[in-house]
Design a protein around this motif. Sequence first.
Motif, PDB file in Angstrom:
ATOM      1  N   LEU A   1       0.849  -1.193   0.000  1.00 10.15           N
ATOM      2  CA  LEU A   1       0.000   0.000   0.000  1.00 10.15           C
ATOM      3  C   LEU A   1       0.884   1.243   0.000  1.00 10.15           C
ATOM      4  O   LEU A   1       1.826   1.330   0.786  1.00 10.15           O
ATOM      5  N   LEU A   2       0.543   2.205  -0.845  1.00 10.36           N
ATOM      6  CA  LEU A   2       1.352   3.421  -0.976  1.00 10.36           C
ATOM      7  C   LEU A   2       0.478   4.662  -0.899  1.00 10.36           C
ATOM      8  O   LEU A   2      -0.726   4.614  -1.099  1.00 10.36           O
ATOM      9  N   LEU A   3       1.131   5.782  -0.634  1.00  9.38           N
ATOM     10  CA  LEU A   3       0.451   7.071  -0.712  1.00  9.38           C
ATOM     11  C   LEU A   3       0.080   7.355  -2.162  1.00  9.38           C
ATOM     12  O   LEU A   3       0.658   6.792  -3.093  1.00  9.38           O
ATOM     13  N   GLU A   4      -0.866   8.276  -2.336  1.00 11.81           N
ATOM     14  CA  GLU A   4      -1.308   8.609  -3.690  1.00 11.81           C
ATOM     15  C   GLU A   4      -0.162   9.205  -4.503  1.00 11.81           C
ATOM     16  O   GLU A   4       0.829   9.689  -3.970  1.00 11.81           O
ATOM     17  N   GLU A   5      -0.312   9.172  -5.798  1.00 11.35           N
ATOM     18  CA  GLU A   5       0.719   9.660  -6.712  1.00 11.35           C
ATOM     19  C   GLU A   5       1.031  11.125  -6.432  1.00 11.35           C
ATOM     20  O   GLU A   5       0.151  11.936  -6.174  1.00 11.35           O
ATOM     21  N   GLY A   6       2.326  11.457  -6.478  1.00 19.10           N
ATOM     22  CA  GLY A   6       2.759  12.827  -6.219  1.00 19.10           C
ATOM     23  C   GLY A   6       3.523  12.958  -4.920  1.00 19.10           C
ATOM     24  O   GLY A   6       4.232  13.938  -4.707  1.00 19.10           O
ATOM     25  N   HIS A   7       3.393  11.974  -4.022  1.00 21.46           N
ATOM     26  CA  HIS A   7       4.162  11.977  -2.782  1.00 21.46           C
ATOM     27  C   HIS A   7       5.528  11.330  -3.041  1.00 21.46           C
ATOM     28  O   HIS A   7       5.605  10.221  -3.581  1.00 21.46           O
ATOM     29  N   CYS A   8       6.596  12.013  -2.634  1.00 19.25           N
ATOM     30  CA  CYS A   8       7.929  11.460  -2.880  1.00 19.25           C
ATOM     31  C   CYS A   8       8.143  10.158  -2.106  1.00 19.25           C
ATOM     32  O   CYS A   8       8.900   9.292  -2.546  1.00 19.25           O
ATOM     33  N   LEU A   9       7.457   9.995  -0.970  1.00 20.46           N
ATOM     34  CA  LEU A   9       7.595   8.751  -0.211  1.00 20.46           C
ATOM     35  C   LEU A   9       7.106   7.562  -1.025  1.00 20.46           C
ATOM     36  O   LEU A   9       7.716   6.485  -1.007  1.00 20.46           O
ATOM     37  N   ALA A  10       6.020   7.730  -1.770  1.00 24.36           N
ATOM     38  CA  ALA A  10       5.521   6.651  -2.618  1.00 24.36           C
ATOM     39  C   ALA A  10       6.521   6.323  -3.720  1.00 24.36           C
ATOM     40  O   ALA A  10       6.789   5.147  -4.016  1.00 24.36           O
ATOM     41  N   ASP A  11       7.103   7.351  -4.333  1.00 21.25           N
ATOM     42  CA  ASP A  11       8.086   7.126  -5.391  1.00 21.25           C
ATOM     43  C   ASP A  11       9.317   6.412  -4.846  1.00 21.25           C
ATOM     44  O   ASP A  11       9.879   5.525  -5.500  1.00 21.25           O
ATOM     45  N   GLN A  12       9.749   6.798  -3.638  1.00 20.08           N
ATOM     46  CA  GLN A  12      10.913   6.146  -3.035  1.00 20.08           C
ATOM     47  C   GLN A  12      10.619   4.691  -2.712  1.00 20.08           C
ATOM     48  O   GLN A  12      11.472   3.810  -2.915  1.00 20.08           O
ATOM     49  N   ALA A  13       9.419   4.404  -2.219  1.00 21.15           N
ATOM     50  CA  ALA A  13       9.048   3.026  -1.906  1.00 21.15           C
ATOM     51  C   ALA A  13       9.008   2.165  -3.161  1.00 21.15           C
ATOM     52  O   ALA A  13       9.496   1.028  -3.179  1.00 21.15           O
ATOM     53  N   LEU A  14       8.436   2.710  -4.247  1.00 20.79           N
ATOM     54  CA  LEU A  14       8.392   1.973  -5.505  1.00 20.79           C
ATOM     55  C   LEU A  14       9.799   1.690  -6.028  1.00 20.79           C
ATOM     56  O   LEU A  14      10.080   0.590  -6.518  1.00 20.79           O
ATOM     57  N   ALA A  15      10.684   2.680  -5.920  1.00 19.69           N
ATOM     58  CA  ALA A  15      12.053   2.492  -6.403  1.00 19.69           C
ATOM     59  C   ALA A  15      12.767   1.411  -5.596  1.00 19.69           C
ATOM     60  O   ALA A  15      13.478   0.571  -6.156  1.00 19.69           O
TER      61      ALA A  15
ATOM     62  N   MET B   1       7.403   2.259   6.084  1.00 16.03           N
ATOM     63  CA  MET B   1       7.236   3.377   7.003  1.00 16.03           C
ATOM     64  C   MET B   1       8.575   4.049   7.279  1.00 16.03           C
ATOM     65  O   MET B   1       9.552   3.387   7.625  1.00 16.03           O
ATOM     66  N   PRO B   2       8.652   5.377   7.162  1.00 16.66           N
ATOM     67  CA  PRO B   2       9.877   6.068   7.573  1.00 16.66           C
ATOM     68  C   PRO B   2      10.113   5.874   9.067  1.00 16.66           C
ATOM     69  O   PRO B   2       9.164   5.901   9.866  1.00 16.66           O
ATOM     70  N   GLU B   3      11.345   5.701   9.425  1.00 17.28           N
ATOM     71  CA  GLU B   3      11.676   5.416  10.823  1.00 17.28           C
ATOM     72  C   GLU B   3      11.208   6.525  11.769  1.00 17.28           C
ATOM     73  O   GLU B   3      10.764   6.236  12.886  1.00 17.28           O
ATOM     74  N   ILE B   4      11.266   7.800  11.341  1.00 15.15           N
ATOM     75  CA  ILE B   4      10.886   8.887  12.246  1.00 15.15           C
ATOM     76  C   ILE B   4       9.399   8.847  12.592  1.00 15.15           C
ATOM     77  O   ILE B   4       8.976   9.469  13.559  1.00 15.15           O
ATOM     78  N   ALA B   5       8.605   8.115  11.812  1.00 12.25           N
ATOM     79  CA  ALA B   5       7.167   8.020  12.070  1.00 12.25           C
ATOM     80  C   ALA B   5       6.810   6.852  12.977  1.00 12.25           C
ATOM     81  O   ALA B   5       5.651   6.714  13.381  1.00 12.25           O
ATOM     82  N   ALA B   6       7.769   6.018  13.328  1.00 11.87           N
ATOM     83  CA  ALA B   6       7.476   4.744  13.986  1.00 11.87           C
ATOM     84  C   ALA B   6       6.731   4.912  15.310  1.00 11.87           C
ATOM     85  O   ALA B   6       5.710   4.265  15.546  1.00 11.87           O
ATOM     86  N   SER B   7       7.228   5.763  16.186  1.00  7.60           N
ATOM     87  CA  SER B   7       6.595   5.899  17.510  1.00  7.60           C
ATOM     88  C   SER B   7       5.175   6.434  17.401  1.00  7.60           C
ATOM     89  O   SER B   7       4.240   5.893  18.004  1.00  7.60           O
ATOM     90  N   VAL B   8       4.992   7.501  16.625  1.00 12.35           N
ATOM     91  CA  VAL B   8       3.679   8.131  16.501  1.00 12.35           C
ATOM     92  C   VAL B   8       2.667   7.171  15.889  1.00 12.35           C
ATOM     93  O   VAL B   8       1.547   7.014  16.395  1.00 12.35           O
ATOM     94  N   GLU B   9       3.046   6.519  14.802  1.00 16.13           N
ATOM     95  CA  GLU B   9       2.071   5.704  14.077  1.00 16.13           C
ATOM     96  C   GLU B   9       1.766   4.386  14.776  1.00 16.13           C
ATOM     97  O   GLU B   9       0.639   3.885  14.693  1.00 16.13           O
ATOM     98  N   THR B  10       2.734   3.799  15.461  1.00 15.57           N
ATOM     99  CA  THR B  10       2.433   2.551  16.184  1.00 15.57           C
ATOM    100  C   THR B  10       1.573   2.822  17.409  1.00 15.57           C
ATOM    101  O   THR B  10       0.752   1.989  17.793  1.00 15.57           O
ATOM    102  N   GLN B  11       1.721   3.981  18.026  1.00 21.27           N
ATOM    103  CA  GLN B  11       0.845   4.342  19.141  1.00 21.27           C
ATOM    104  C   GLN B  11      -0.576   4.621  18.660  1.00 21.27           C
ATOM    105  O   GLN B  11      -1.544   4.291  19.330  1.00 21.27           O
ATOM    106  N   ALA B  12      -0.683   5.228  17.467  1.00 13.74           N
ATOM    107  CA  ALA B  12      -2.006   5.555  16.929  1.00 13.74           C
ATOM    108  C   ALA B  12      -2.723   4.329  16.375  1.00 13.74           C
ATOM    109  O   ALA B  12      -3.956   4.304  16.323  1.00 13.74           O
ATOM    110  N   THR B  13      -1.955   3.331  15.964  1.00 12.57           N
ATOM    111  CA  THR B  13      -2.543   2.128  15.357  1.00 12.57           C
ATOM    112  C   THR B  13      -2.017   0.892  16.090  1.00 12.57           C
ATOM    113  O   THR B  13      -0.989   0.310  15.711  1.00 12.57           O
ATOM    114  N   PRO B  14      -2.684   0.452  17.161  1.00 15.20           N
ATOM    115  CA  PRO B  14      -2.175  -0.663  17.973  1.00 15.20           C
ATOM    116  C   PRO B  14      -1.980  -1.959  17.192  1.00 15.20           C
ATOM    117  O   PRO B  14      -1.150  -2.792  17.559  1.00 15.20           O
ATOM    118  N   GLY B  15      -2.724  -2.160  16.110  1.00 16.57           N
ATOM    119  CA  GLY B  15      -2.621  -3.417  15.376  1.00 16.57           C
ATOM    120  C   GLY B  15      -1.428  -3.517  14.459  1.00 16.57           C
ATOM    121  O   GLY B  15      -1.213  -4.555  13.812  1.00 16.57           O
TER     122      GLY B  15
END
Length: 299
Positions: free
Chosen positions: A185-199, A233-247
């Motif tokens: 699963l990726l962000l919508e087209e135009g986000h550099c994170l999606a392009d980096q993940a695809l690469a 997932m970018p490493e800097i997002a790990a704490s915030v996103e895992t706390q927000a999404t327990p699963g």
Amino acid sequence: MNITLRQLSYLLAIDRTGSFSRAAESVHVTQPALSMQIKELEAELGLQLVERRPREARLTRAGRMVVVRAERIEAELRALQAEVRTGRGQVNLGVIPTIAPYLLPRALPQLRAQTDGLRLREARTETLLSELASGRLDAAIIATPAPECHEEILFDDRFLLAGTPELLDQNRGLPPDALDPGELLLLEEGHCLADQALALCGLTRAAQTVDLGASSLSTLCALVGQGMGLTLMPEIAASVETQATPGIALLRFAEQPHRTLRLVRRRDCPDCGQWFAPLAEVLRAEGGALLAEIRASFP
């Protein structure tokens, strides 16, 4: 009306010294030169500002009113000079959405201490670079090279594989380019994170079979936490996103793929040397501390 700063400064000198001669001495001009400037100021306003007496000069009521305003102007000029000399003042800073909610809360106290005002703008890389070029932004934090800009490298932000524990167990030990594109699963087209993940995964947007058009990383993580697939997932997002999404669970890749975060500005910025490097140092230090905490929690 053509009132000059010189005229106002001469009037302030008369107010301080009570004499044309002492005022002239204090501002390092001749008395006739100072007297001429005061006469021109009075003519411009159509009012007498100074009572000329044999051994003293006394301000009229109108003169005192002008002095009050002149003192405010002088104070503003001193503040302006201090800001220019120290490089302080408002900084218009752009940040891409996959960095802003994770790095800025940590860095904001120090960033505010470095400036006399911080205006933030969150947008995609293309928009930030356009606004940087036009002068609407002073600097931007991005995650892709921008050869047209001067840059300060901040730090490397590693990618982690995010998914439910069951999905991660099925993909444990796989490099990014071995992941099933049907699960990614990726962000919508135009986000550099999606392009980096695809690469990293050796894929194109057309090859990805699950395109949900998610516009934020938080939305993407919520979908991943429901078992709908995997994401990088970018490493800097790990704490915030895992706390927000327990699963959601995280898995490190053996080769530690990453993106490089950088602070960029225009190359032709004439006064950036005073504030740009200190700003980069704050972001580098706070980002490094954040990553150290995350790596201790998610080894």
